[in-house]
Design a protein around this motif. Sequence first.
Motif, PDB file in Angstrom:
ATOM      1  N   MET A   1      -4.559   1.696  -5.101  1.00  0.00           N
ATOM      2  CA  MET A   1      -3.841   2.566  -4.164  1.00  0.00           C
ATOM      3  C   MET A   1      -3.629   1.836  -2.832  1.00  0.00           C
ATOM      4  O   MET A   1      -3.596   0.627  -2.816  1.00  0.00           O
ATOM      5  CB  MET A   1      -4.567   3.899  -3.971  1.00  0.00           C
ATOM      6  N   GLU A   2      -3.498   2.540  -1.761  1.00  0.00           N
ATOM      7  CA  GLU A   2      -3.084   1.918  -0.505  1.00  0.00           C
ATOM      8  C   GLU A   2      -4.108   0.891  -0.017  1.00  0.00           C
ATOM      9  O   GLU A   2      -5.286   1.017  -0.256  1.00  0.00           O
ATOM     10  CB  GLU A   2      -2.846   2.961   0.594  1.00  0.00           C
ATOM     11  N   SER A   3      -3.607  -0.133   0.650  1.00  0.00           N
ATOM     12  CA  SER A   3      -4.535  -1.189   1.035  1.00  0.00           C
ATOM     13  C   SER A   3      -4.311  -1.685   2.467  1.00  0.00           C
ATOM     14  O   SER A   3      -4.913  -2.648   2.882  1.00  0.00           O
ATOM     15  CB  SER A   3      -4.427  -2.363   0.067  1.00  0.00           C
ATOM     16  N   THR A   4      -3.450  -1.042   3.202  1.00  0.00           N
ATOM     17  CA  THR A   4      -3.243  -1.476   4.582  1.00  0.00           C
ATOM     18  C   THR A   4      -4.395  -0.989   5.452  1.00  0.00           C
ATOM     19  O   THR A   4      -4.776   0.166   5.403  1.00  0.00           O
ATOM     20  CB  THR A   4      -1.942  -0.881   5.160  1.00  0.00           C
ATOM     21  N   TYR A   5      -4.932  -1.846   6.258  1.00  0.00           N
ATOM     22  CA  TYR A   5      -6.009  -1.464   7.149  1.00  0.00           C
ATOM     23  C   TYR A   5      -5.814  -2.195   8.469  1.00  0.00           C
ATOM     24  O   TYR A   5      -5.684  -3.412   8.502  1.00  0.00           O
ATOM     25  CB  TYR A   5      -7.374  -1.803   6.537  1.00  0.00           C
ATOM     26  N   SER A  56     -11.826  -0.563   0.014  1.00  0.00           N
ATOM     27  CA  SER A  56     -11.313  -1.251  -1.161  1.00  0.00           C
ATOM     28  C   SER A  56     -11.285  -2.766  -0.938  1.00  0.00           C
ATOM     29  O   SER A  56     -11.637  -3.539  -1.826  1.00  0.00           O
ATOM     30  CB  SER A  56      -9.918  -0.714  -1.444  1.00  0.00           C
ATOM     31  N   ASN A 208     -11.989   9.789   6.541  1.00  0.00           N
ATOM     32  CA  ASN A 208     -10.576  10.051   6.279  1.00  0.00           C
ATOM     33  C   ASN A 208      -9.941  10.858   7.411  1.00  0.00           C
ATOM     34  O   ASN A 208      -8.815  10.583   7.837  1.00  0.00           O
ATOM     35  CB  ASN A 208     -10.417  10.765   4.928  1.00  0.00           C
ATOM     36  N   ARG A 212      -6.986   9.515   9.825  1.00  0.00           N
ATOM     37  CA  ARG A 212      -5.767  10.285  10.047  1.00  0.00           C
ATOM     38  C   ARG A 212      -5.543  10.551  11.537  1.00  0.00           C
ATOM     39  O   ARG A 212      -4.428  10.427  12.046  1.00  0.00           O
ATOM     40  CB  ARG A 212      -5.831  11.626   9.306  1.00  0.00           C
ATOM     41  N   GLN A 215      -4.224   7.466  13.281  1.00  0.00           N
ATOM     42  CA  GLN A 215      -3.115   6.802  12.614  1.00  0.00           C
ATOM     43  C   GLN A 215      -1.898   6.682  13.521  1.00  0.00           C
ATOM     44  O   GLN A 215      -1.139   5.736  13.430  1.00  0.00           O
ATOM     45  CB  GLN A 215      -2.760   7.620  11.364  1.00  0.00           C
TER      46      GLN A 215
ATOM     47  N   GLU B 143      -1.087   5.834  -5.007  1.00  0.00           N
ATOM     48  CA  GLU B 143      -0.417   4.563  -4.734  1.00  0.00           C
ATOM     49  C   GLU B 143      -0.086   4.443  -3.273  1.00  0.00           C
ATOM     50  O   GLU B 143       0.303   5.424  -2.626  1.00  0.00           O
ATOM     51  CB  GLU B 143       0.880   4.448  -5.561  1.00  0.00           C
ATOM     52  N   GLU B 144      -0.227   3.223  -2.778  1.00  0.00           N
ATOM     53  CA  GLU B 144       0.187   2.913  -1.414  1.00  0.00           C
ATOM     54  C   GLU B 144       1.653   3.286  -1.239  1.00  0.00           C
ATOM     55  O   GLU B 144       2.470   3.011  -2.118  1.00  0.00           O
ATOM     56  CB  GLU B 144       0.014   1.409  -1.179  1.00  0.00           C
ATOM     57  N   ASP B 148       2.045  11.637   1.480  1.00  0.00           N
ATOM     58  CA  ASP B 148       0.719  12.028   1.948  1.00  0.00           C
ATOM     59  C   ASP B 148       0.267  13.282   1.199  1.00  0.00           C
ATOM     60  O   ASP B 148       1.020  14.255   1.112  1.00  0.00           O
ATOM     61  CB  ASP B 148       0.772  12.296   3.460  1.00  0.00           C
ATOM     62  N   SER B 191      -0.483   9.383  -1.619  1.00  0.00           N
ATOM     63  CA  SER B 191      -1.352   8.537  -0.808  1.00  0.00           C
ATOM     64  C   SER B 191      -2.368   9.410  -0.072  1.00  0.00           C
ATOM     65  O   SER B 191      -2.089  10.562   0.264  1.00  0.00           O
ATOM     66  CB  SER B 191      -0.494   7.759   0.194  1.00  0.00           C
ATOM     67  N   LEU B 192      -3.556   8.874   0.174  1.00  0.00           N
ATOM     68  CA  LEU B 192      -4.627   9.671   0.785  1.00  0.00           C
ATOM     69  C   LEU B 192      -4.854   9.365   2.261  1.00  0.00           C
ATOM     70  O   LEU B 192      -5.618  10.046   2.926  1.00  0.00           O
ATOM     71  CB  LEU B 192      -5.934   9.459   0.023  1.00  0.00           C
ATOM     72  N   GLY B 193      -4.197   8.310   2.751  1.00  0.00           N
ATOM     73  CA  GLY B 193      -4.410   7.961   4.147  1.00  0.00           C
ATOM     74  C   GLY B 193      -4.081   6.506   4.369  1.00  0.00           C
ATOM     75  O   GLY B 193      -3.612   5.825   3.460  1.00  0.00           O
ATOM     76  N   PRO B 194      -4.319   6.018   5.585  1.00  0.00           N
ATOM     77  CA  PRO B 194      -3.855   4.685   5.940  1.00  0.00           C
ATOM     78  C   PRO B 194      -4.761   3.544   5.476  1.00  0.00           C
ATOM     79  O   PRO B 194      -4.455   2.388   5.691  1.00  0.00           O
ATOM     80  CB  PRO B 194      -3.819   4.734   7.476  1.00  0.00           C
ATOM     81  N   VAL B 195      -5.887   3.857   4.829  1.00  0.00           N
ATOM     82  CA  VAL B 195      -6.893   2.835   4.535  1.00  0.00           C
ATOM     83  C   VAL B 195      -7.133   2.786   3.022  1.00  0.00           C
ATOM     84  O   VAL B 195      -7.231   3.832   2.378  1.00  0.00           O
ATOM     85  CB  VAL B 195      -8.200   3.189   5.276  1.00  0.00           C
ATOM     86  N   GLY B 196      -7.213   1.584   2.454  1.00  0.00           N
ATOM     87  CA  GLY B 196      -7.459   1.435   1.019  1.00  0.00           C
ATOM     88  C   GLY B 196      -8.908   1.733   0.667  1.00  0.00           C
ATOM     89  O   GLY B 196      -9.823   1.170   1.255  1.00  0.00           O
ATOM     90  N   LEU B 197      -9.120   2.621  -0.302  1.00  0.00           N
ATOM     91  CA  LEU B 197     -10.466   3.112  -0.594  1.00  0.00           C
ATOM     92  C   LEU B 197     -10.873   2.838  -2.039  1.00  0.00           C
ATOM     93  O   LEU B 197     -10.033   2.648  -2.911  1.00  0.00           O
ATOM     94  CB  LEU B 197     -10.510   4.623  -0.357  1.00  0.00           C
TER      95      LEU B 197
END
Lengths: 216, 216
Positions: A1-5, A56, A208, A212, A215, B143-144, B148, B191-197
């Motif tokens: 899933m998302e990976s931007t940090y 992640s 989380n 948010r 963000q 998925e990234e 939301d 997506s669950l938020g801005p950070v990859g978990l």
Amino acid sequence: MESTYRKTRLHNPMRRFIVIGHRAVTTPTFKLQDIAGTGGRWDVLLRCIAASFCLSHGLRKDTELYLVCLGGEEAPKTVRLQGEHLKHVAPDERTLATLILKALEAPAPGLTWNASTPGISVAARGLEDLEEVVMKGTRYVLEEGGIDVAAVDVTPDGLGGDVAFFVGDPDGFTEEEVRKIRDDWGAVQVSLGPVGLHADHCIVLIHNWLDRARQG
Amino acid sequence: MESTYRKTRLHNPMRRFIVIGHRAVTTPTFKLQDIAGTGGRWDVLLRCIAASFCLSHGLRKDTELYLVCLGGEEAPKTVRLQGEHLKHVAPDERTLATLILKALEAPAPGLTWNASTPGISVAARGLEDLEEVVMKGTRYVLEEGGIDVAAVDVTPDGLGGDVAFFVGDPDGFTEEEVRKIRDDWGAVQVSLGPVGLHADHCIVLIHNWLDRARQG
């Protein structure tokens, strides 16, 4: 899933979590084969470490975790973990247990923090000895009937700034602890939803909400 | 913290999670001393079990977890856990590992689910063999860049009804899996938020959104 940090923001607000392990042993005596039984539920605290720091891809650097251990001969003893300096942290309980056994081996004769491995140190501190730490930001305590975290102020004076969250272990908080946290330190009672959750899962949810809130 | 949990609602919508363990071994060969290394990251899947079912007081009954294991000689094999029937589940990795070793010992010659311990069964199924299961509700895939989760429809046709969530392991999804999940089964990218978990932390967050969506 998302990976931007977003790694680099100057003066990133700090996230501090304080978990009290009422039975967690303060000596390196628990067995890797039975961490829950021989460690006074150190398994709960280990999962709080993973929830506090493990992403992640990488570790949360803007986070500190204080594990206040009140079980066994050397109580009280607090293990402090600082994301900025942590190394060799993986989310599985066995890896974390090995790090913690090393921390509990380190001498902790007084209030001074004594390093064991990178980012981990110990001191002979109880909850009341964390005043200086928690007063650096706004305090929140997780409690049934608290205001919904979704409704909490997200300005720098609220969730948007330095924060300290008190999270209960399976024994909750004692009356004395509640008096200290809520009355003396003015922690705001916050709730995460309609269902009672384990401490580590609470930390995941709080992160989380902070992600948010920050963000924008 | 909070401990109210609505246990009894007729026809509670089901929450289904599907996690693909691309390297997770399908035989009872991993060692309790090194679950991550010898199990092809079974440690990740074990934490997904705790995240899926373990509440502060009790287990989530309205949840099913499908662990699709693609490592080792007997691949593919899927371990199914059903909250309604689960027993002896504690959130620590060692307890969960012992249950899973028993599950992987049970014969799984074909598509029929074969029970090992209460609430846990196995079948020689891969992702494509779960079609009947996932089509029972609305499908979502983490998925990234997805929408939301806070903006997802919470009516019974969305988060308010039966749902199936596909969650990636550390290897993510293969192109073929994405095609099956997104194109054939029409899963909505969320997506669950801005950070990859990590996968287990994602499940904790999804449960909280579902708890909130169904609170009213």
